[in-house]
Design a protein around this motif. Structure first.
Motif, PDB file in Angstrom:
ATOM      1  N   ALA A  48       0.821  -1.221   0.000  1.00  0.00           N
ATOM      2  CA  ALA A  48       0.000   0.000   0.000  1.00  0.00           C
ATOM      3  C   ALA A  48       0.847   1.259   0.000  1.00  0.00           C
ATOM      4  CB  ALA A  48      -0.918  -0.005   1.221  1.00  0.00           C
ATOM      5  N   ARG A  49       0.201   2.359  -0.403  1.00  0.00           N
ATOM      6  CA  ARG A  49       0.821   3.683  -0.318  1.00  0.00           C
ATOM      7  C   ARG A  49       0.128   4.547   0.725  1.00  0.00           C
ATOM      8  NH1 ARG A  49       5.239   2.791  -1.168  1.00  0.00           N
ATOM      9  NH2 ARG A  49       5.627   5.030  -1.183  1.00  0.00           N
ATOM     10  N   VAL A  76       6.767   0.358   8.215  1.00  0.00           N
ATOM     11  CA  VAL A  76       5.853   0.746   7.133  1.00  0.00           C
ATOM     12  C   VAL A  76       6.002   2.234   6.827  1.00  0.00           C
ATOM     13  CG1 VAL A  76       3.414   1.063   6.560  1.00  0.00           C
ATOM     14  CG2 VAL A  76       4.187  -1.099   7.543  1.00  0.00           C
ATOM     15  N   VAL A  81       4.813   4.825   3.349  1.00  0.00           N
ATOM     16  CA  VAL A  81       3.352   4.733   3.401  1.00  0.00           C
ATOM     17  C   VAL A  81       2.792   5.911   4.203  1.00  0.00           C
ATOM     18  CG1 VAL A  81       1.383   3.362   4.185  1.00  0.00           C
ATOM     19  CG2 VAL A  81       3.392   2.226   3.227  1.00  0.00           C
ATOM     20  N   PHE A 124      -6.618   0.098   3.147  1.00  0.00           N
ATOM     21  CA  PHE A 124      -5.354   0.258   2.441  1.00  0.00           C
ATOM     22  C   PHE A 124      -5.635   0.798   1.037  1.00  0.00           C
ATOM     23  CE2 PHE A 124      -4.448  -2.897   5.675  1.00  0.00           C
ATOM     24  CZ  PHE A 124      -3.235  -2.451   6.183  1.00  0.00           C
ATOM     25  N   ASP A 125      -5.082   2.011   0.784  1.00  0.00           N
ATOM     26  CA  ASP A 125      -5.367   2.720  -0.467  1.00  0.00           C
ATOM     27  C   ASP A 125      -6.892   2.756  -0.634  1.00  0.00           C
ATOM     28  OD1 ASP A 125      -2.627   3.056  -0.922  1.00  0.00           O
ATOM     29  OD2 ASP A 125      -2.488   1.114  -1.922  1.00  0.00           O
TER      30      ASP A 125
END
Length: 241
Positions: A48-49, A76, A81, A124-125
């Protein structure tokens, strides 16, 4: 924007989403094994970003588990992220959890605090979301959601809650309505027993409220009389929200 209108609009949107999905295949998976849930979450975090998270209570992890959990979050963050986390105010009653939250906040996992009940959610995103199966602290299992319309509704819920939440770095956290009542009576010079009689609650309950407001106002441990004076001074200065 009026909060009532926003919540009503969001509720309508959730109802619309449910209506749109009737009769269609829905990409929602139930996972009952917590070990599998944790593995899925770590897998999603690595890819994820951005992460949006809501936590109703603090983790029960202690010792090595707590250190590993904190290290996972820091790793992370170092990977680039973007993280935003909403926690329930009760988490800050524990000095160790409060210190952990402030460390993560300073490292880039931005935190905000709410007094209202919230569900445990990780998004996530805009690709996958994890929702606790039941709204009970530490309950096992989760729903793994990949349905885009449901994820969009969860993102809307998160953003609405985030906009209403307060910064975790505020020096005086909002007290509950009952805690404000207790503090107002203490400011009148009443003992815990007198406060209990005035509010028709037990003296033990008053003691819990007093301990909670001491923690929220960040009044260090010491003689109880001195702590009560400091709390009253904060109340009279208008620093209590």
């Amino acid at each position: 924007m009026n909060d009532g209108v926003s919540l009503e609009r969001l509720t309508r949107r959730l109802e619309e989403v449910v209506g749109e999905l009737r009769g269609l295949p829905v990409d929602v998976e139930r996972v009952d094994d917590d070990a599998v849930v944790r593995a899925r979450i770590l897998q999603a975090a690595r890819a994820a970003r951005a992460l949006r998270a809501m936590h109703p209570v603090g983790s029960k992890d202690t010792g090595r588990q707590e250190q590993r959990s904190r290290r996972d979050v820091l790793d992370v963050l170092e990977g680039g992220v973007s993280m935003r986390t909403i926690v329930h105010a009760s988490v800050l009653d524990d000095p160790l959890k409060a210190a952990r939250i402030r460390q993560l906040h300073a490292a880039g996992d931005l935190h905000r605090v709410v007094d209202e009940p919230i569900q445990q959610v990780l998004i996530f995103d805009r690709s996958v979301a994890f929702v606790r199966l039941t709204p009970v602290a530490e309950a096992p299992g989760a729903l793994v959601i990949r349905q885009q319309s449901l994820i969009a509704a969860l993102v809307d819920l998160f953003e609405l809650t985030w906009a209403k939440a307060r910064e975790v770095t505020e020096p005086a956290h909002r007290l509950t309505a009952r805690e404000r009542e207790v503090l107002a009576l203490i400011a009148e010079g009443r003992s815990n027993g007198a406060v209990a009689r005035a509010l028709s609650i037990t003296e033990a309950a008053v003691g819990k409220h007093v301990a909670s407001l001491f923690a929220k106002l960040e009044i260090p441990a010491g003689a109880d009389d001195n702590r009560r004076v400091l709390a009253v001074l904060a109340y009279l200065r208008g620093a209590v929200q």
